[in-house]
Enzyme design. Sequence first.
Site, PDB file in Angstrom:
ATOM      1  N   ASP A  53       0.922  -1.213  -0.132  1.00 48.30           N
ATOM      2  CA  ASP A  53      -0.133   0.099  -0.004  1.00 48.30           C
ATOM      3  C   ASP A  53       0.740   1.154  -0.048  1.00 48.30           C
ATOM      4  O   ASP A  53       0.431   2.263  -0.148  1.00 48.30           O
ATOM      5  CB  ASP A  53      -0.984  -0.072   1.075  1.00 48.30           C
ATOM      6  N   SER A  54       2.242   1.042   0.038  1.00 50.94           N
ATOM      7  CA  SER A  54       3.204   2.046  -0.301  1.00 50.94           C
ATOM      8  C   SER A  54       2.704   2.732  -1.700  1.00 50.94           C
ATOM      9  O   SER A  54       3.465   3.806  -2.059  1.00 50.94           O
ATOM     10  CB  SER A  54       4.530   1.604  -0.104  1.00 50.94           C
ATOM     11  N   ASP A  92      -1.090  -6.052  -0.363  1.00 47.26           N
ATOM     12  CA  ASP A  92      -1.408  -5.695   0.981  1.00 47.26           C
ATOM     13  C   ASP A  92      -3.016  -5.492   1.178  1.00 47.26           C
ATOM     14  O   ASP A  92      -3.486  -5.178   0.101  1.00 47.26           O
ATOM     15  CB  ASP A  92      -0.754  -4.268   1.170  1.00 47.26           C
ATOM     16  N   GLU A 124      -1.344  -5.847   8.301  1.00 49.95           N
ATOM     17  CA  GLU A 124      -0.527  -5.409   9.230  1.00 49.95           C
ATOM     18  C   GLU A 124      -1.422  -5.807  10.569  1.00 49.95           C
ATOM     19  O   GLU A 124      -2.538  -5.241  10.902  1.00 49.95           O
ATOM     20  CB  GLU A 124      -0.443  -3.635   9.274  1.00 49.95           C
ATOM     21  N   GLU A 191       9.155  -4.570  10.027  1.00 38.35           N
ATOM     22  CA  GLU A 191       9.514  -3.393   9.524  1.00 38.35           C
ATOM     23  C   GLU A 191      10.179  -2.449  10.700  1.00 38.35           C
ATOM     24  O   GLU A 191       9.652  -1.958  11.536  1.00 38.35           O
ATOM     25  CB  GLU A 191       8.490  -2.616   8.910  1.00 38.35           C
TER      26      GLU A 191
END
Length: 273
Positions: A53-54, A92, A124, A191
């Site tokens: 989703d970056s 994602d 996440e 991360e």
Amino acid sequence: MAGYLVSDERKVTTRRFIEMKQKGEKISMLTSYDFTTAGIVDRAGIDGILIGDSASNVMVGNATTLPMTVDQMIYHARSVVNAVKRALVVCDMPFGSYQTGIHDGVYNAIRIMKESGCDAVKIEGGVEILDTVKAILDAGIPVMAHLGLTPQSINKFGGYAVRAKEDKEAQKLMSDAIALADAGCFGVTLEKVPAALAEKVTASINVPTIGIGAGNHCDGQVLVVADMLGMTQGFSPRFLRRYANLNEVMTDAIGQYVADVKSGDFPNDKESY
Ligand code: KIV
């Protein structure tokens, strides 16, 4: 080879990720968001491609990943899937697609798999979302977990600093990783956490850890492709190694094109019909 009950043996699978950990073979991953880049990344021999989703930052120019929608992720993931022959393709789950409950999480994971054709989803969070993760796994969808700096929680964290430096957060991260691996996740992204903690987590679970800013003891590494190719500017975290300066290459090439058009040099006779 596509077809009824025919699987392509060259294609990297989630099982292969786990076998790579068992054999001590490091796993390489990069993000991609479009057909052209994903094809180059795949042909270069990458093991896994993440439609992160970056995309929100890299493709759209948003400050955070929060605005990304399920429809937008599916659009990017479909473009990547269309190009990839070998790599495992992981998409994602964007902000808001699973935090509202188990039903929404399963519904959106199924939409992403069905409408993009990707191989797995990444999500996440720790034990707070364990029931949702289990339900997605129960639906037959492989899940990669994501712990440490989880950018969808950036407003709660208040910044992009290294996570889990203190004992309490480190202990929670460890128990989250164990719970998610025990539940059946095929991998855990770590991360921006201390390398020593990532090493301990890697030794404590039987599925691969994929690090970004998590040191050299993870089972694999992932980077944002536009960052490692030097396309993005003004973003230089310590963990980022730049393998090219595409920003310079592209700026020079485009500058030359502009000059050739202005001078009348382009197109020449050979480039005309
Ligand atoms: O969105 C993303 O690109 C990611 C990676 C940074 C792991 O989640």
